[in-house]
Design an enzyme around this catalytic site. Structure first.
Site, PDB file in Angstrom:
ATOM      1  N   ASN A  90       1.004  -1.036   0.048  1.00 32.17           N
ATOM      2  CA  ASN A  90       0.246   0.146  -0.165  1.00 32.17           C
ATOM      3  C   ASN A  90       1.182   1.736   0.089  1.00 32.17           C
ATOM      4  O   ASN A  90       0.385   2.204  -0.226  1.00 32.17           O
ATOM      5  CB  ASN A  90      -0.976  -0.112   1.168  1.00 32.17           C
ATOM      6  CG  ASN A  90      -1.285   1.222   1.469  1.00 32.17           C
ATOM      7  OD1 ASN A  90      -2.390   1.670   1.194  1.00 32.17           O
ATOM      8  ND2 ASN A  90      -0.910   1.985   2.831  1.00 32.17           N
ATOM      9  N   TYR A 155       4.781   9.470 -11.694  1.00 29.48           N
ATOM     10  CA  TYR A 155       3.241   8.575 -10.976  1.00 29.48           C
ATOM     11  C   TYR A 155       2.919   7.770 -11.821  1.00 29.48           C
ATOM     12  O   TYR A 155       2.393   6.569 -11.285  1.00 29.48           O
ATOM     13  CB  TYR A 155       2.103   9.304 -10.369  1.00 29.48           C
ATOM     14  CG  TYR A 155       0.803   9.012  -8.908  1.00 29.48           C
ATOM     15  CD1 TYR A 155       1.468   8.491  -7.714  1.00 29.48           C
ATOM     16  CD2 TYR A 155      -0.282   8.791  -9.248  1.00 29.48           C
ATOM     17  CE1 TYR A 155       0.787   7.740  -7.219  1.00 29.48           C
ATOM     18  CE2 TYR A 155      -0.818   8.326  -8.546  1.00 29.48           C
ATOM     19  CZ  TYR A 155      -0.531   7.637  -7.408  1.00 29.48           C
ATOM     20  OH  TYR A 155      -1.374   7.362  -5.787  1.00 29.48           O
TER      21      TYR A 155
HETATM   22  N1  LIG Z   1      -5.664   9.088  -1.074  1.00 34.30           N
HETATM   23  C1  LIG Z   1      -6.004   8.514  -3.027  1.00 34.30           C
HETATM   24  O1  LIG Z   1      -6.709   9.574  -2.776  1.00 34.30           O
HETATM   25  C2  LIG Z   1      -5.508   7.400  -3.287  1.00 34.30           C
HETATM   26  C3  LIG Z   1      -5.760   7.222  -4.478  1.00 34.30           C
HETATM   27  C4  LIG Z   1      -4.840   6.200  -5.862  1.00 34.30           C
HETATM   28  C5  LIG Z   1      -4.318   5.642  -5.242  1.00 34.30           C
HETATM   29  N2  LIG Z   1      -4.165   5.888  -3.577  1.00 34.30           N
HETATM   30  C6  LIG Z   1      -2.713   4.757  -3.623  1.00 34.30           C
HETATM   31  O2  LIG Z   1      -3.057   4.815  -2.220  1.00 34.30           O
HETATM   32  C7  LIG Z   1      -1.925   4.391  -1.251  1.00 34.30           C
HETATM   33  C8  LIG Z   1      -2.076   4.823  -0.189  1.00 34.30           C
HETATM   34  O3  LIG Z   1      -2.493   6.084  -0.145  1.00 34.30           O
HETATM   35  P1  LIG Z   1      -2.798   7.313   1.292  1.00 34.30           P
HETATM   36  O4  LIG Z   1      -3.210   8.387   0.290  1.00 34.30           O
HETATM   37  O5  LIG Z   1      -3.157   6.265   1.770  1.00 34.30           O
HETATM   38  O6  LIG Z   1      -1.150   7.779   1.330  1.00 34.30           O
HETATM   39  P2  LIG Z   1      -0.950   8.601   2.848  1.00 34.30           P
HETATM   40  O7  LIG Z   1      -1.706   9.692   3.672  1.00 34.30           O
HETATM   41  O8  LIG Z   1       0.397  10.110   2.572  1.00 34.30           O
HETATM   42  O9  LIG Z   1      -0.003   7.239   3.659  1.00 34.30           O
HETATM   43  C9  LIG Z   1       1.511   6.519   2.718  1.00 34.30           C
HETATM   44  C10 LIG Z   1       1.709   5.165   3.371  1.00 34.30           C
HETATM   45  O10 LIG Z   1       2.801   4.825   2.374  1.00 34.30           O
HETATM   46  C11 LIG Z   1       3.653   6.015   4.101  1.00 34.30           C
HETATM   47  N3  LIG Z   1       4.865   5.893   3.021  1.00 34.30           N
HETATM   48  C12 LIG Z   1       5.566   7.133   2.302  1.00 34.30           C
HETATM   49  N4  LIG Z   1       6.527   7.262   2.406  1.00 34.30           N
HETATM   50  C13 LIG Z   1       7.122   5.982   2.487  1.00 34.30           C
HETATM   51  C14 LIG Z   1       8.261   5.428   1.717  1.00 34.30           C
HETATM   52  N5  LIG Z   1       9.537   6.593   1.292  1.00 34.30           N
HETATM   53  N6  LIG Z   1       9.019   4.497   2.704  1.00 34.30           N
HETATM   54  C15 LIG Z   1       8.102   3.941   3.079  1.00 34.30           C
HETATM   55  N7  LIG Z   1       6.740   3.970   3.233  1.00 34.30           N
HETATM   56  C16 LIG Z   1       6.365   5.110   3.284  1.00 34.30           C
HETATM   57  C17 LIG Z   1       3.386   6.522   5.046  1.00 34.30           C
HETATM   58  O11 LIG Z   1       4.274   6.489   6.055  1.00 34.30           O
HETATM   59  P3  LIG Z   1       4.506   8.077   7.026  1.00 34.30           P
HETATM   60  O12 LIG Z   1       3.826   8.000   7.209  1.00 34.30           O
HETATM   61  O13 LIG Z   1       5.724   7.308   7.985  1.00 34.30           O
HETATM   62  O14 LIG Z   1       5.556   8.981   5.883  1.00 34.30           O
HETATM   63  C18 LIG Z   1       2.276   6.375   4.871  1.00 34.30           C
HETATM   64  O15 LIG Z   1       2.015   5.461   6.205  1.00 34.30           O
HETATM   65  C19 LIG Z   1      -0.575   4.493  -1.801  1.00 34.30           C
HETATM   66  O16 LIG Z   1       0.123   3.941  -2.690  1.00 34.30           O
HETATM   67  C20 LIG Z   1      -1.750   5.486  -2.665  1.00 34.30           C
HETATM   68  O17 LIG Z   1      -0.578   5.881  -4.380  1.00 34.30           O
HETATM   69  C21 LIG Z   1      -4.641   7.359  -2.444  1.00 34.30           C
END
Ligand SMILES: NC(=O)c1ccc[n+]([C@@H]2O[C@H](COP(=O)([O-])OP(=O)(O)OC[C@H]3O[C@@H](n4cnc5c(N)ncnc54)[C@H](OP(=O)(O)O)[C@@H]3O)[C@@H](O)[C@H]2O)c1
Length: 249
Positions: A90, A155
């Site tokens: 994730n 991305y």
């Molecule tokens: N939010 C959306 O609208 C959306 C849409 C499409 C896809 N996604 C995908 O869904 C997934 C989760 O997204 P989210 O919105 O929940 O993201 P988020 O709130 O930014 O959380 C990201 C997570 O990834 C971890 N992370 C970030 N950088 C990292 C690194 N260098 N090494 C290891 N872990 C790392 C973070 O850890 P820390 O807490 O320690 O920083 C956090 O737990 C991602 O793959 C994203 O691309 C999200």
């Protein structure tokens, strides 16, 4: 048939916030033992203390996927687990930039977190899954594994890559009862979305989504739980888009 992950060990990367946190909470609520990664050492220590005190089946690990050394250290820690039943890739990075402005370090970091780390984890845990003749792997991509938009070259490249990884791995592993799928979220209200989109952009997008609302983390977690559960016995190599219909119009 019940949703039950008792005696299952589930690894959720990036489970300290947003979508990953909800996924980890839901597996835990359904009886699973959850291994969760994040990048902040102090936060991880604190979360482990809380989990230990309250008797939760949550174990937190500090790993930064932009560092191959950090990934290697994490794989050593993971080797202590004789089995991993479910892997949820994730953790993700999303920085917007027009192609002429993308610096190589930004490209490398997004490839490392979004594509290389999931590959290394799958390579690492799959022998244990093969031995158990059981496994579920879900890679979190994005609608940008299906469509593109300006300032999303890096991305989009990584998220098409994530789905390519799913497709390739599913062809290798499905014969061992290891089902491998992609879940592709639309616009979900997390830190990532709040950082990348203005309030005005969020309001405009909401009107473009047939469901007329932004997604919530639970919308994604439910799809992941279904694919990882025994309710899924034959879906593999698929990219399930969970976007309120955004990519249909
Ligand atoms: N939010 C959306 O609208 C959306 C849409 C499409 C896809 N996604 C995908 O869904 C997934 C989760 O997204 P989210 O919105 O929940 O993201 P988020 O709130 O930014 O959380 C990201 C997570 O990834 C971890 N992370 C970030 N950088 C990292 C690194 N260098 N090494 C290891 N872990 C790392 C973070 O850890 P820390 O807490 O320690 O920083 C956090 O737990 C991602 O793959 C994203 O691309 C999200």
């Amino acid at each position: 048939m019940k949703l039950d992950f008792t005696n299952k060990i589930i690894l959720v990367t990036g489970g300290t916030r947003g979508i990953g946190k909800q996924i980890a909470e839901d597996f835990h609520a359904l009886g699973g033992t959850v291994l969760i990664t994040g990048t902040h050492a102090e936060q991880i220590e604190e979360l482990n203390n809380v989990s230990l005190k309250s008797g939760e089946r949550k174990h937190f690990f500090c790993v930064n996927f932009t560092s191959s050394q950090s990934v290697d250290q994490f794989l050593v820690q993971l080797a202590e687990y004789s089995k991993i039943d479910v892997l949820i890739n994730n953790a993700g990075l999303n920085k917007h930039n027009s192609v002429e402005n993308i610096i190589t370090a930004e490209w490398d970091d997004m490839m490392a977190v979004n594509v290389t780390a999931p590959f290394k984890l799958i390579r690492d845990v799959s022998p244990r899954m093969i031995e158990n003749n059981y496994g579920r792997i879900i890679n979190i991509a994005s609608i940008f594994s299906k469509i593109g938009k300006e300032r999303r070259t890096c991305y989009t490249t990584t998220k098409f890559g994530v789905d390519g990884l799913t497709l390739g791995v599913s062809n290798d592993l499905s014969r061992y009862n290891i089902l491998v799928n992609t879940v592709s979220p639309g616009f979900i209200m997390t830190d990532m979305t709040r950082t990348n989109l203005s309030q005005k952009e969020i309001e405009d997008l909401t009107q473009q989504i047939p469901a007329k609302r932004m997604g919530q983390v639970q919308d994604i977690s439910r799809a992941v739980i279904f694919l990882a559960s025994d309710l899924n016995s034959y879906i593999t190599g698929q990219n399930i888009v969970v976007d309120g219909g955004f990519t249909n119009v």
